[in-house]
Design a protein around this motif. Structure first.
Motif, short mmCIF file in Angstrom:
data_model
loop_
_atom_site.label_atom_id
_atom_site.label_comp_id
_atom_site.label_asym_id
_atom_site.label_seq_id
_atom_site.Cartn_x
_atom_site.Cartn_y
_atom_site.Cartn_z
N CYS A 85 0.73 -1.40 0.08
CA CYS A 85 0.12 0.11 0.00
C CYS A 85 0.82 1.35 0.02
CB CYS A 85 -0.91 -0.01 1.21
SG CYS A 85 -2.50 -1.07 0.91
N PRO A 86 2.13 1.15 0.73
CA PRO A 86 2.82 2.58 0.70
C PRO A 86 3.37 2.75 -0.77
CG PRO A 86 3.51 1.42 2.64
CD PRO A 86 2.24 0.76 2.15
N LYS A 87 3.51 1.79 -1.37
CA LYS A 87 4.19 2.03 -2.87
C LYS A 87 3.05 2.45 -3.63
CE LYS A 87 8.01 -1.26 -2.67
NZ LYS A 87 8.54 -2.54 -3.32
N ILE A 88 1.83 1.72 -3.66
CA ILE A 88 0.76 2.23 -4.40
C ILE A 88 0.46 3.78 -4.16
CG2 ILE A 88 -1.55 1.76 -4.72
CD1 ILE A 88 -1.33 -1.12 -4.51
N GLU A 89 0.45 3.96 -2.77
CA GLU A 89 0.16 5.44 -2.40
C GLU A 89 1.26 6.32 -3.24
OE1 GLU A 89 -1.26 8.15 1.08
OE2 GLU A 89 0.02 6.50 1.71
N ASP A 90 2.35 6.11 -2.87
CA ASP A 90 3.42 6.83 -3.46
C ASP A 90 3.46 7.24 -4.93
OD1 ASP A 90 4.35 7.61 -0.99
OD2 ASP A 90 6.30 6.37 -1.18
N MET A 91 2.98 5.93 -5.67
CA MET A 91 2.89 5.96 -7.14
C MET A 91 1.73 6.62 -7.52
SD MET A 91 3.81 1.84 -8.12
CE MET A 91 3.12 2.28 -9.66
N TYR A 92 0.79 6.39 -6.86
CA TYR A 92 -0.70 7.39 -7.34
C TYR A 92 -0.17 8.88 -6.80
CZ TYR A 92 -5.46 9.02 -7.40
OH TYR A 92 -6.38 9.60 -7.68
N LEU A 93 0.11 9.11 -6.14
CA LEU A 93 0.48 10.61 -5.58
C LEU A 93 1.52 11.33 -6.63
CD1 LEU A 93 1.08 10.53 -1.71
CD2 LEU A 93 -0.70 11.46 -3.00
N LEU A 94 2.61 10.58 -7.05
CA LEU A 94 3.47 11.13 -7.82
C LEU A 94 3.10 11.19 -9.27
CD1 LEU A 94 6.72 9.51 -6.57
CD2 LEU A 94 6.25 11.58 -6.59
N SER A 95 1.82 10.27 -9.51
CA SER A 95 1.50 10.38 -10.93
C SER A 95 0.37 11.19 -11.11
CB SER A 95 0.73 8.78 -11.36
OG SER A 95 1.55 7.97 -11.37
N PHE A 96 -0.43 11.56 -10.13
CA PHE A 96 -1.71 12.36 -10.04
C PHE A 96 -1.65 13.46 -8.94
CE2 PHE A 96 -3.09 8.22 -11.59
CZ PHE A 96 -3.28 8.37 -12.95
N GLY A 97 -0.78 13.46 -7.98
CA GLY A 97 -0.88 14.40 -6.91
C GLY A 97 -0.86 15.82 -7.32
N PHE A 98 0.03 16.32 -8.25
CA PHE A 98 0.09 17.27 -8.62
C PHE A 98 -1.22 17.97 -9.10
CE2 PHE A 98 4.44 16.07 -8.59
CZ PHE A 98 4.89 17.30 -7.77
N LEU A 99 -1.80 17.25 -10.09
CA LEU A 99 -2.99 17.68 -11.00
C LEU A 99 -4.22 17.75 -10.02
CD1 LEU A 99 -2.83 15.84 -14.28
CD2 LEU A 99 -2.97 18.28 -13.76
N GLU A 100 -4.43 16.59 -8.94
CA GLU A 100 -5.47 16.79 -7.89
C GLU A 100 -5.37 17.81 -7.03
OE1 GLU A 100 -6.82 12.10 -7.65
OE2 GLU A 100 -5.56 12.76 -5.93
N CYS A 101 -4.17 18.16 -6.83
CA CYS A 101 -3.99 19.44 -5.70
C CYS A 101 -4.48 20.65 -6.60
CB CYS A 101 -2.74 19.55 -5.55
SG CYS A 101 -2.17 18.36 -3.97
N GLU A 102 -3.83 20.65 -7.65
CA GLU A 102 -4.35 21.75 -8.65
C GLU A 102 -5.76 21.93 -8.83
OE1 GLU A 102 -3.53 25.45 -11.03
OE2 GLU A 102 -2.66 24.41 -9.37
N ALA A 103 -6.69 20.75 -9.09
CA ALA A 103 -8.05 20.68 -9.35
C ALA A 103 -8.64 21.10 -8.10
CB ALA A 103 -8.45 19.36 -10.04
#
Length: 234
Positions: free
Chosen positions: A24-42
């Motif tokens: 789960c920590p790896k999935i979370e990091d991969m998800y955040l690094l993939s989509f985190g910037f855009l989700e934060c901006e949105a």
């Protein structure tokens, strides 16, 4: 030959801990690094847009201009706090990306095998009556597993009291198996594990990124539109 209840329980405990500490920590990091910037901006743009709309609403209701900003701060405090929390998690994921340490395949196999063996010897499901020393020792072993620290785990394994017997009670094992199966089910149906499908499917990955980009672009247009309306009012 079917495995025993004891073996089934140990394997489930191992699966549960591997999910919690490694997968789960790896999935979370991969998800955040993939989509985190855009989700934060949105999310940030969504807050900004809703605040402008609310400002216009309060203005039209005749609220005192000197108080509107404070009212908006109070109304959107929770949303802003959630955004800041998410941004903090993204920052941590970026930091972990630069410091992440991976064991070799052989060492990872050794870590997993040793931890599974130590589950039998010190996990509360197999040892319901433990001394404070044993409890503390197992907590350190779990921490070593979580941090991929094979050297420490090997050292801690030596400290296990000799002649340690394994608790045997099929009724207790059946109950524990049911509970851990439920915990595993819960993990696999909640964040971050439920984002695994998006990360693993190239089409879903691209589609979600496009969706986020569309949200950001649309919010920029709406903010501009409502911003003009606000300027006309004040």
């Amino acid at each position: 030959m079917s495995i025993s209840l004891k073996e089934k329980l140990a394997e489930l405990i191992f699966e549960y801990d591997k999910l919690r500490f490694h997968i789960c920590p790896k999935i979370e990091d991969m998800y955040l690094l993939s989509f985190g910037f855009l989700e934060c901006e949105a999310y940030n743009l969504d807050i900004e847009l809703e605040m402008i709309k609310r400002y216009i609403e309060l203005f039209n209701q005749g609220e005192d201009l000197s108080k509107i900003d404070e009212m908006l701060d109070n109304e959107f405090e929770e949303s802003v706090g959630m955004l800041e929390k998410y941004m903090g998690e993204l920052d941590l994921a970026i930091e972990r990306k630069d410091t992440h340490f991976e064991l070799s395949e052989d060492d990872l196999d050794s870590l997993n095998s040793l931890y599974l063996d130590l589950i039998y010897k010190l996990h509360p499901s197999f040892n319901p009556v433990q001394s404070i020393y044993e409890k503390d020792l197992f907590e350190e072993i779990v921490e070593a597993f979580e941090t991929y620290d094979l050297t420490s785990m090997r050292s801690l394994a030596i400290l296990i009291p000799e002649g340690k017997t394994i608790f045997e009670d099929d009724d207790v094992f059946i109950k524990s198996i049911s509970q851990i199966n439920q915990e595993i089910y819960n993990i696999k149906n909640s964040y971050p594990y439920n984002k695994k499908k998006i990360l693993d499917d190239e089409k879903l990955f691209k589609d979600y990124k496009i969706q986020l980009l569309d949200v950001v672009a649309n919010d920029y247009l709406l903010i501009e539109e409502y911003g003009k309306k606000l300027d006309e009012l004040i």
